[in-house]
Design a protein around this motif. Sequence first.
Motif, PDB file in Angstrom:
ATOM      1  N   CYS A  89       0.792  -1.293  -0.159  1.00 45.73           N
ATOM      2  CA  CYS A  89      -0.028  -0.123  -0.187  1.00 45.73           C
ATOM      3  C   CYS A  89       0.810   1.392  -0.054  1.00 45.73           C
ATOM      4  O   CYS A  89       0.399   2.266  -0.389  1.00 45.73           O
ATOM      5  N   CYS A  92       1.387   1.660   5.017  1.00 46.41           N
ATOM      6  CA  CYS A  92       1.645   1.166   6.536  1.00 46.41           C
ATOM      7  C   CYS A  92       3.102   1.099   7.061  1.00 46.41           C
ATOM      8  O   CYS A  92       3.950   1.188   6.120  1.00 46.41           O
ATOM      9  N   CYS A  95       5.730  -0.991   4.796  1.00 44.21           N
ATOM     10  CA  CYS A  95       5.909  -0.366   3.357  1.00 44.21           C
ATOM     11  C   CYS A  95       6.748   0.847   3.867  1.00 44.21           C
ATOM     12  O   CYS A  95       7.640   0.998   2.914  1.00 44.21           O
ATOM     13  N   CYS A 103       3.654  -5.705   3.361  1.00 46.60           N
ATOM     14  CA  CYS A 103       2.628  -4.676   3.633  1.00 46.60           C
ATOM     15  C   CYS A 103       1.311  -5.420   4.515  1.00 46.60           C
ATOM     16  O   CYS A 103       0.901  -6.581   4.217  1.00 46.60           O
ATOM     17  N   GLU A 104       0.837  -4.641   5.377  1.00 48.03           N
ATOM     18  CA  GLU A 104       0.002  -5.240   6.185  1.00 48.03           C
ATOM     19  C   GLU A 104      -1.427  -5.473   5.594  1.00 48.03           C
ATOM     20  O   GLU A 104      -2.091  -6.170   6.079  1.00 48.03           O
TER      21      GLU A 104
HETATM   22 ZN    ZN Z   1       1.650  -1.575   3.272  1.00 52.01          ZN
END
Ligand code: ZN
Length: 344
Positions: A89, A92, A95, A103-104
Amino acid sequence: MKAVRLHAKNDIRIDEIEKPKPKAGEILIKIGAAGVCHSDLHLIHMGIPDGAPPFTLGHENAGWIAELGEGVTDFQIGEAVMVYGPWGCGHCAPCQQSMENYCEHQSKSPILGGGLGTNGGMAEYMIVPSSRLLIPLHELQPEQVAPLSDAALTPYHAIKRSSSKITPSSFVFVIGIGGLGHMAVQILKKVYSATIIAGDIADDKLELAKKYGADYVVRTDRDTNSVVEEITHITGVKKCAVVLDFVGNNPTLVLGAQTVGLNGDWTVVGLGGGKLDWHCMNQPWGASLCTPYWGSRVELMEVLDLKRKGLIDIEYTTYPLSQALEIYDKLAKGQIKGRAVLTP
Ligand code: ZN
Ligand code: NAD
């Protein structure tokens, strides 16, 4: 332009599609080369997620900036770049720390990166959604380095996690000397000091392991007990501080469980779909099982620096994009040495 597209399960075609145009914030890359990864075969066998449109394969990409979308000012037309493959994304904490591989929001998106749910680099051009996913190559040529973005980054990340265990007196067992495995051997040889044992089911792959510095090579396509015996003969009773499994099928999981030592790291990178009847007593005390995924953008910069210093080199053969189907077939049959690279 021509593109290698995944249409459905076991259905890949070379299609004629329109050259894309970058929207605001995006960048159009003229592809120099795209590596052919075994993960594509798993993807081809699974098919695209329900309702998703067909997309262009290729997640190991490098090339040149062809066009900048509105607002992109940090790169120049014609500049050589590597595409960082895992697309998160961007927002987060992982990232922000350059670990888009973790990435969450990964589980919420069917798109893991270009060539993995959306258009990738097996085409003349590819759109990259943000300049944060590009790394300047400077003097390096796209064709020489495209596969490093996965075939070297993934083992580099997997090995780095275990770096405290890779000492001059330890043994590391690398299973599967293909695209990723032959890079793992080089990274272990040039950056770390452990003794390397390489395992594969084919002699030519073991030759490759020897060429890049494996201290011992072992054929693994026989009775597991005798393979374990051969390895413990090399290591002594302590066994392997780290096992790196670049296959991940039933036999290699059994082999990993039986060759990792006390307090060791048993790292399964391969996505071979193996199952293991696990219980708390079938691996040594203190051993950790981990399944690392790809690597961070910063680690990719480190991999490129290893290449610049002449410490690692990918063994590759270049083929035209038009031969993609044939190359996937060869990869499935174990007939690719190192990496195959497609050029448009
Ligand atoms: Zn992320
Ligand atoms: P590859 O086809 O180039 O190499 C696989 C190697 O494993 C070959 O040399 C083959 O002879 C050997 N092999 C097969 N069965 C074996 C067995 N039973 N024992 C020992 N060796 C055996 O594949 P690759 O592109 O290097 O990818 C390796 C695996 O890693 C694939 O499953 C791929 O999907 C996976 N992968 C995972 C990640 C991740 O982030 N976790 C990233 C990239 C690739």
